[in-house]
Design an enzyme around this catalytic site. Structure first.
Site, PDB file in Angstrom:
ATOM      1  N   HIS A  62      70.345  84.489   4.274  1.00 39.85           N
ATOM      2  CA  HIS A  62      69.026  83.949   3.936  1.00 39.85           C
ATOM      3  C   HIS A  62      68.628  82.803   4.857  1.00 39.85           C
ATOM      4  CE1 HIS A  62      70.260  80.299   1.565  1.00 39.85           C
ATOM      5  NE2 HIS A  62      71.308  81.028   1.229  1.00 39.85           N
ATOM      6  N   ASP A 167      73.724  76.086   4.490  1.00 41.00           N
ATOM      7  CA  ASP A 167      73.406  77.106   3.492  1.00 41.00           C
ATOM      8  C   ASP A 167      71.942  77.504   3.675  1.00 41.00           C
ATOM      9  OD1 ASP A 167      73.116  78.657   1.230  1.00 41.00           O
ATOM     10  OD2 ASP A 167      73.331  77.013  -0.201  1.00 41.00           O
ATOM     11  N   GLU A 197      65.942  82.998  -1.094  1.00 38.11           N
ATOM     12  CA  GLU A 197      67.207  83.183  -1.827  1.00 38.11           C
ATOM     13  C   GLU A 197      67.421  82.069  -2.822  1.00 38.11           C
ATOM     14  OE1 GLU A 197      71.667  82.693  -2.453  1.00 38.11           O
ATOM     15  OE2 GLU A 197      70.138  81.299  -1.713  1.00 38.11           O
ATOM     16  N   GLU A 198      67.085  80.845  -2.431  1.00 37.43           N
ATOM     17  CA  GLU A 198      67.377  79.678  -3.254  1.00 37.43           C
ATOM     18  C   GLU A 198      66.546  79.617  -4.529  1.00 37.43           C
ATOM     19  OE1 GLU A 198      69.852  77.950  -2.796  1.00 37.43           O
ATOM     20  OE2 GLU A 198      70.327  77.783  -0.672  1.00 37.43           O
ATOM     21  N   ASP A 220      77.014  84.340   3.435  1.00 39.47           N
ATOM     22  CA  ASP A 220      76.495  83.081   2.903  1.00 39.47           C
ATOM     23  C   ASP A 220      77.607  82.037   2.945  1.00 39.47           C
ATOM     24  OD1 ASP A 220      74.828  81.208   1.588  1.00 39.47           O
ATOM     25  OD2 ASP A 220      74.062  82.719   0.201  1.00 39.47           O
ATOM     26  N   HIS A 307      74.773  72.195  -1.071  1.00 42.85           N
ATOM     27  CA  HIS A 307      73.558  71.725  -1.750  1.00 42.85           C
ATOM     28  C   HIS A 307      73.468  70.205  -1.790  1.00 42.85           C
ATOM     29  CE1 HIS A 307      71.543  75.344  -3.845  1.00 42.85           C
ATOM     30  NE2 HIS A 307      72.221  75.772  -2.799  1.00 42.85           N
TER      31      HIS A 307
END
Length: 335
Positions: A62, A167, A197-198, A220, A307
């Site tokens: 992504h 990410d 995606e998130e 990922d 994250h």
């Protein structure tokens, strides 16, 4: 790979605003692909045709990253916000953000740096705000609906690197390098760079429905458990190789695909780890459940501090992910 990773992580690309990332990736993959497509959602597809004897395989990474979106302007100059994806509450204080127009701001919360931010409880999201240094509404360069990314410089630490949006820009780098290094394959391979995606695996769901793969592999990041007193029991660490997903909270990898990836890794002497995640999922979950079902799994790059505003990974894990995927795609297999 470091240079490409730095290039992609310095681009603005929160969920729903992946245009610049897509353009940069397209620049790299278009000369290598047999066909390039972009769908209505914004997913980018680079097709590499096989010799007709293999399967239809989708590799997906992504392009989007987490961010924040302005929901209200308060006291004329301070910006209340909500998350675009799952944002790191305890890492917000003092974090810098950048909007699409280049505006830079800093995040704080009502009352400033009070002791409560250090404790177990974190102030509710409604108490946080962004300060862009404006003196009045007239010189406020952003407003409701504008989206910002977290800002952190790329740092080369040797085998390991530190930066933002690994990410999943590292997954995009792995796909680009796999396409570059793949000489020939019996399979029709759809190198897929997905959007959103998130915020719910939205791009991958559309991509898999439209492209109808028989086999799908998400590439990922995965959080590690190699820091002092980790909150989650995860048997992954930096530098021990890419991880082959067994399961996460959104999917169970197809056992035959997982075993095939493990077999290739052992045959080619490629280090790898097995991944069982008690939190989160990837594009593989959406691809697996497309149409009447897809043989799906995932290969992940172990990453510390996922994250958060800065993440860390070992470049050797990404390089070995390229080796693993390239070797897997070169063989006929019996899946």
């Amino acid at each position: 790979m470091k240079k490409l990773l730095q290039q992609l992580t310095e681009i603005y690309g929160p969920s729903g605003f992946e245009d610049e990332v897509r353009a940069a990736i397209r620049h790299h993959v278009e000369p290598l692909a047999d066909d390039i497509q972009v769908d209505a959602m914004g997913n980018l597809f680079a097709l590499k045709r096989g010799d007709g004897s293999g399967r239809r395989i989708m590799l997906a990474a992504h392009m989007d990253e987490i961010g924040v979106i302005v929901t209200q302007v308060e006291d004329e100059v301070f910006l209340r916000f909500s998350g675009v994806g799952t944002i790191p509450m305890k890492a917000l204080l003092g974090a810098q953000v950048r909007f699409a127009n280049g505006t830079i701001g800093v995040i704080s919360h009502d009352g400033g740096a009070k002791p409560e931010i250090i404790g177990r409880d974190t102030p509710d999201l409604g108490r946080w705000f962004i300060d862009v240094g404006a003196e009045s509404r007239d010189d406020l360069p952003v407003g409701v609906g504008d989206v910002a990314q977290f800002l952190s410089p790329f740092q080369d630490l040797g085998n390991r690197v530190l930066g933002r949006a690994f990410d999943d820009r590292v997954g995009c780098v792995v796909l680009i390098e796999t396409l570059r290094q793949l000489d020939a394959s019996p399979h029709d391979i759809i190198f897929t760079f997905t959007v959103q995606e998130e915020v719910g695996l939205r791009g991958a769901r559309v991509a898999a429905f439209g492209m109808e793969p028989e086999i799908a592999i998400a590439v990922d990041v995965a959080p590690t458990g190699d820091t002092p007193r980790p909150e989650l029991a995860i048997a992954l660490k930096l530098g021990a190789g890419p991880s082959i997903k067994v399961a996460d909270t959104g999917m169970i990898s197809h056992p035959r695909l997982r075993r095939a990836l493990e077999a290739v890794a052992r045959e080619r002497d490629i280090p790898y780890q097995l991944e069982v995640l008690p939190l989160g999922s990837t594009d593989a979950a959406a691809m697996q459940a497309s149409r009447s079902g897809v043989i799906a799994g995932a290969v992940s790059i172990p990453t510390r501090y996922t994250h958060l505003t800065s993440e860390m990974l070992d470049v050797r894990d990404a390089e070995n992910a390229v080796r693993l995927l390239t070797a897997f795609l070169e063989i006929q297999g019996d899946l």
